[in-house]
Design a protein around this motif. Structure first.
Motif, PDB file in Angstrom:
ATOM      1  N   PRO A   1     -11.543  52.122  58.250  1.00 10.16           N
ATOM      2  CA  PRO A   1     -12.456  53.275  58.165  1.00 10.16           C
ATOM      3  C   PRO A   1     -13.268  53.312  56.872  1.00 10.16           C
ATOM      4  O   PRO A   1     -14.109  54.199  56.714  1.00 10.16           O
ATOM      5  CB  PRO A   1     -11.501  54.486  58.218  1.00 10.16           C
ATOM      6  N   ARG A   2     -13.050  52.390  55.963  1.00 10.80           N
ATOM      7  CA  ARG A   2     -13.704  52.386  54.652  1.00 10.80           C
ATOM      8  C   ARG A   2     -14.518  51.101  54.519  1.00 10.80           C
ATOM      9  O   ARG A   2     -13.993  50.055  54.121  1.00 10.80           O
ATOM     10  CB  ARG A   2     -12.653  52.474  53.541  1.00 10.80           C
TER      11      ARG A   2
ATOM     12  N   THR B   1     -19.005  56.394  54.940  1.00 12.15           N
ATOM     13  CA  THR B   1     -18.561  56.219  56.317  1.00 12.15           C
ATOM     14  C   THR B   1     -19.389  55.110  56.960  1.00 12.15           C
ATOM     15  O   THR B   1     -20.447  54.725  56.456  1.00 12.15           O
ATOM     16  CB  THR B   1     -18.733  57.522  57.109  1.00 12.15           C
ATOM     17  N   TRP B   2     -18.919  54.619  58.099  1.00 12.63           N
ATOM     18  CA  TRP B   2     -19.652  53.556  58.775  1.00 12.63           C
ATOM     19  C   TRP B   2     -21.038  54.014  59.222  1.00 12.63           C
ATOM     20  O   TRP B   2     -22.006  53.262  59.160  1.00 12.63           O
ATOM     21  CB  TRP B   2     -18.857  53.041  59.970  1.00 12.63           C
ATOM     22  N   SER B   3     -21.149  55.261  59.654  1.00 12.08           N
ATOM     23  CA  SER B   3     -22.445  55.740  60.146  1.00 12.08           C
ATOM     24  C   SER B   3     -23.497  55.764  59.044  1.00 12.08           C
ATOM     25  O   SER B   3     -24.663  55.438  59.279  1.00 12.08           O
ATOM     26  CB  SER B   3     -22.293  57.132  60.768  1.00 12.08           C
ATOM     27  N   THR B   4     -23.087  56.153  57.828  1.00 11.70           N
ATOM     28  CA  THR B   4     -24.054  56.191  56.721  1.00 11.70           C
ATOM     29  C   THR B   4     -24.231  54.811  56.084  1.00 11.70           C
ATOM     30  O   THR B   4     -25.337  54.445  55.670  1.00 11.70           O
ATOM     31  CB  THR B   4     -23.603  57.188  55.641  1.00 11.70           C
ATOM     32  N   THR B   5     -23.164  54.055  56.018  1.00 12.70           N
ATOM     33  CA  THR B   5     -23.229  52.756  55.343  1.00 12.70           C
ATOM     34  C   THR B   5     -24.031  51.744  56.134  1.00 12.70           C
ATOM     35  O   THR B   5     -24.786  50.943  55.569  1.00 12.70           O
ATOM     36  CB  THR B   5     -21.802  52.223  55.101  1.00 12.70           C
TER      37      THR B   5
END
Length: 226
Positions: free
Chosen positions: A91-92, A14-18
């Protein structure tokens, strides 16, 4: 009864983790900078390209096709395809990074081939008018007609198809064939340009997989260690 310990599962990208990963941030920012530099130099490049003489190729298939201005259907398909793809890749983060990297690589290959293969447009060409690109990127006194090998429009839709899965991919593969046929009907490309385009898209998307997949593995390693 012994307890079975499941193998650690990687967290979804996800964007938050990436975005926490510096490797991903650096790769994404570098890709965006490279794309901006490419776009900024296109007007000068195409002005030079249009002034350069080239060879006109025989094309028996193109000679059999009627000539019609199908700019509007062509760009309706292109921009609908872009919208369908964006709903999937935004989203990816790694899918987006791979698509952007593949697009930069594809356009760079195309510019190099345009330099190496000077061509004149096909007989009967009706210039293709893109309401967005012609206004903001390919700003020129006249239409661009010598950006021939290979077809950037066809290759771009093929890249979009490779970036998605399921019904979206089937729809976009059909859109690739449709755009290829439409640019031939308008005689803005030789048949060779259109036939070659999907193969260049496949090669660039495959190479861009290294750029994105290495970062994804770094994220998965970080996630399982935490």
């Amino acid at each position: 009864m012994p307890q079975v310990i499941a193998a650690p599962q990687a967290l979804p990208a996800t964007w938050s983790t990436t975005w926490e990963q510096s490797a991903f941030r650096h790769r994404l920012l570098l890709t965006l900078v490279l794309l901006l530099l490419l776009v900024a130099n296109l007007p000068h490049f195409f002005a030079w390209l249009q002034a350069r003489p080239g060879a006109q190729l025989p094309d028996p298939l193109l000679a059999l096709l009627p000539v019609y201005d199908v700019s509007w259907p062509t760009f309706i398909v292109i921009y609908l395809s872009a919208g369908v793809t964006l709903t999937h890749v935004l989203p990816r983060p790694y899918a987006l990074l791979r698509l952007l990297g593949a697009y930069w690589l594809m356009q760079t290959c195309r510019l190099l081939l345009l330099v190496a293969l000077p061509l004149e447009p096909p007989v009967g060409i009706l210039p293709l008018r893109d309401p967005i690109i012609d206004t903001f990127i390919y700003v020129a006194a006249g239409p661009i007609t010598k950006d021939l090998f290979f077809s950037g429009h066809t290759a771009t839709i093929m890249l979009l198809a490779l970036s998605v899965a399921g019904p979206r991919r089937r729809w976009l593969l059909a859109a690739t064939a449709m755009v290829g046929l439409l640019v031939l009907i308008q005689h803005v490309h030789y048949t060779y340009d259109v036939v070659a385009a999907p193969f260049f898209a496949l090669g660039c998307y495959w190479l861009a997989g290294w750029w994105a997949d290495t970062g994804a593995k770094e994220l998965n390693s970080f996630s399982t260690e935490k």
